[in-house]
Design an enzyme around this catalytic site. Structure first.
Site: not given
Lengths: 251, 204
Positions: B86, B183, B185
Site C-alpha cells: 500500500c 493489501h 494480507e
C-alpha cells in the site's frame, strides 16, 4: 472496477455475540471468530464487529474477541463500540482491527474525527451515523443507540464528517433497523448526493432484493446482520442474486 | 527451507502503521514475523515487509527519524527479498501529490498521483490484471484502501494493473522485490496465494 461490498455485521457485548446464529446450540457458543470465518468462507467482503462494552471487564473481553477474529480472518475487519479517543482506537487497531468506527463520541466531539484521521489515515476511519425520521420530514442524527436526538441534519453531519477526515460513512436508518422492511432508500439518496466518500447502507434488510435496492439507491456497500445470522441467506447466495441483476461483486 | 531462521520475516513497525493484520496473515502461512525498527535489523533481515498506512509525509518523516531511508534504498537496489504494501509501494517513488515537496525513497521512477476514481478513498475489492511477466500476481480480486497511486509502470519493473475510472498500478515487481498497492494480507485466499508465491520465490 471496484466491486460492491457485502458486509455481515456481528453485534457483540463484552466479547460475546448477542444476536447469534439461531440454529441449535450454536447460539450459546457465541464465538465471533467462528461466525466471522464462516462468513469469509461464504464470500463476505469485510466484517464489521460492533462490540459494546457494558462492564469494566468488557474491555479485556473485547480485546480478546478482536485478536481471535483477526487470527481467523483474512479479509478486512472494522471494529466499533466505545471509541472515544486516539488511545481507544489504537487499542482496537493493535488487536488487529483494520478500521475503527466512531459514532456518539464524534457527535459530542467532532475534532475526534480529525485527530483519528491525522493519526491513522482516513482510510482507517468509519463514521457511523444513526439517522431517524423527523415528524416534519427529513432526518436528524441520533446518538446513544438511538436514545438521544441531536440537532444535526443527517446529510450535513455526513458532509462535516467527510471534510474532517472520515474515510467512509456507515449510515443506519434507526426507523428501519431490526424491522426487516428494507433499507430507507430516500435516506440513502439524500445522503449520497453530497458525499464523495463511500457510503455503507445499514438497517432493515430482509433479503437480497433489499440489498439490490440499496445499491441502486447509491450505496457502495451494504451491511446486514439478521438475514445472515438467522441462516435465511448465505453471502454467496446474495452475491449470485446481485450478480444476476448486473451488480459487480467479488465472486 | 523450513529450518528456524528461514521461517522468519521482518516487518517494519514504524509506530504509525498498523501491522497486526500483516503479522496475522504471515502467521497463517506458518511463518514467524517479527517487528523491526532499526537500520541494522532492516539490513540483516533475509526477508522484509514494509507495510504502510496513513499519509506519505508522516511515513517518510518516521523512516528518516528511524534512519531507515538508506537501508531500504540499499536493500531494494541490491534486490534483496522485500515486500512493500500500500503506502509502502508509494514510498518507493520520488514523491507524491499527497504531500508535494516531500521526497520519497526515490527507488522507482514516477510521481504518486490521486487515484483516478469518482469516489476516494477506494475501499473495497477490485479486479487485478497481472503483467505478462509477473511471477507473483494472478488474475483475481484484491482489497484496496487508498486515495493515491502510480498510474505509469516504472522503468525496469513488471507492473500489474487495476481499474477505477482509468487504470492504475496494482503492483510492481523486480526479482525478489514485490510492491503491492493492494493489501495481500486482507485479500482472502487470493492474497494468501500471492504472499505464498513471494515467499517461495525468495527462499535462500
Amino acid at each position: 472496477m471496484l466491486t460492491t461490498r457485502i458486509i455481515p455485521c456481528l453485534d457483540c457485548r463484552d466479547g460475546r455475540v448477542v444476536k447469534g446464529i439461531q440454529f441449535g446450540n450454536l447460539r450459546d457458543v457465541g464465538s465471533p471468530a467462528e461466525q466471522a470465518a464462516l462468513y469469509e468462507s461464504q464470500g463476505a467482503d469485510e466484517i464489521v464487529l460492533l462490540d459494546v462494552i457494558a462492564t469494566v471487564a468488557g474491555q479485556a473481553a473485547q480485546a480478546e474477541t478482536i485478536r481471535a477474529v483477526r487470527q481467523a480472518l483474512s479479509i478486512p475487519l472494522t471494529v466499533g463500540g466505545g471509541v472515544r479517543s486516539i488511545a481507544d482506537a489504537r487499542r482496537l487497531l493493535d488487536c488487529g482491527a483494520d478500521k475503527v468506527s466512531v459514532n456518539t463520541a464524534a457527535v459530542q466531539n467532532p475534532d475526534l474525527i480529525d485527530q483519528l484521521a491525522d493519526q491513522f489515515g482516513r482510510q482507517c476511519i468509519v463514521l457511523a451515523v444513526d439517522a431517524a425520521a423527523c415528524t416534519g420530514g427529513g432526518w436528524h442524527v441520533v446518538t446513544h443507540s438511538g436514545r438521544q436526538p441531536t440537532t444535526w441534519e443527517v446529510a450535513d453531519w455526513c458532509q462535516v464528517g467527510e471534510q474532517r477526515g472520515a474515510g467512509e460513512i456507515l449510515l443506519t436508518s434507526w426507523d428501519r433497523d431490526g424491522t426487516r422492511s428494507g433499507y430507507c432508500l430516500d435516506l440513502l439518496r439524500h445522503v449520497r448526493n453530497g458525499l464523495a466518500i463511500p457510503l455503507i447502507a445499514s438497517g432493515g434488510a430482509n433479503g437480497p432484493e433489499h440489498l439490490w435496492e440499496a445499491i441502486e439507491a447509491g450505496a457502495d456497500a451494504v451491511l446486514a446482520a439478521s438475514i445472515f445470522h438467522s441462516g435465511d441467506f448465505r453471502v454467496d447466495e446474495v452475491k449470485r442474486f446481485l450478480s444476476a441483476r448486473g451488480v459487480e461483486v467479488r465472486r | 527451507m523450513t529450518n528456524g531462521s528461514d521461517n522468519l520475516v521482518a516487518v517494519v513497525a514504524t509506530g504509525v502503521a498498523n501491522v497486526a493484520s500483516v503479522m496475522a496473515a504471515l502467521r497463517r502461512l506458518g511463518r514467524e514475523p517479527y517487528p523491526v525498527s532499526s537500520a541494522s535489523e532492516v539490513m540483516a533481515a533475509q526477508r522484509l515487509v514494509l507495510p504502510g498506512v496513513g499519509a506519505f509525509a508522516a511515513a517518510m518523516q518516521r523512516l528518516m527519524e528511524l534512519g531507515l531511508v538508506e537501508p531500504l534504498r540499499e536493500r531494494i537496489a541490491a534486490e534483496r527479498p522485500t515486500l512493500a504494501i500500500c503506502l509502502g509501494l508509494q514510498l518507493l517513488a520520488g514523491g507524491s501529490d499527497e504531500n508535494p515537496g516531500v521526497r520519497g525513497l526515490d527507488i522507482v521512477d514516477g510521481q504518486v498521483v490521486p487515484l483516478p476514481a469518482r469516489r476516494r478513498p477506494q475501499l473495497g475489492w477490485n479486479r487485478v490484471a497481472p503483467g505478462a511477466e509477473s511471477r507473483y500476481i494472478k488474475e483475481g480480486y484484491a482489497y484496496y484502501a487508498n486515495s493515491f497511486c502510480l498510474t505509469a509502470a516504472p522503468a525496469g519493473w513488471v507492473a500489474s494493473w487495476s481499474h477505477c475510472d482509468d487504470r492504475f498500478v496494482a503492483a510492481i515487481e523486480r526479482g525478489p522485490v514485490l510492491a503491492c498497492q493492494f493489501h495481500p494480507e486482507l485479500s482472502g485466499a487470493w492474497g494468501r496465494e500471492c504472499l505464498a508465491r513471494w515467499w517461495e520465490a525468495t527462499g535462500c
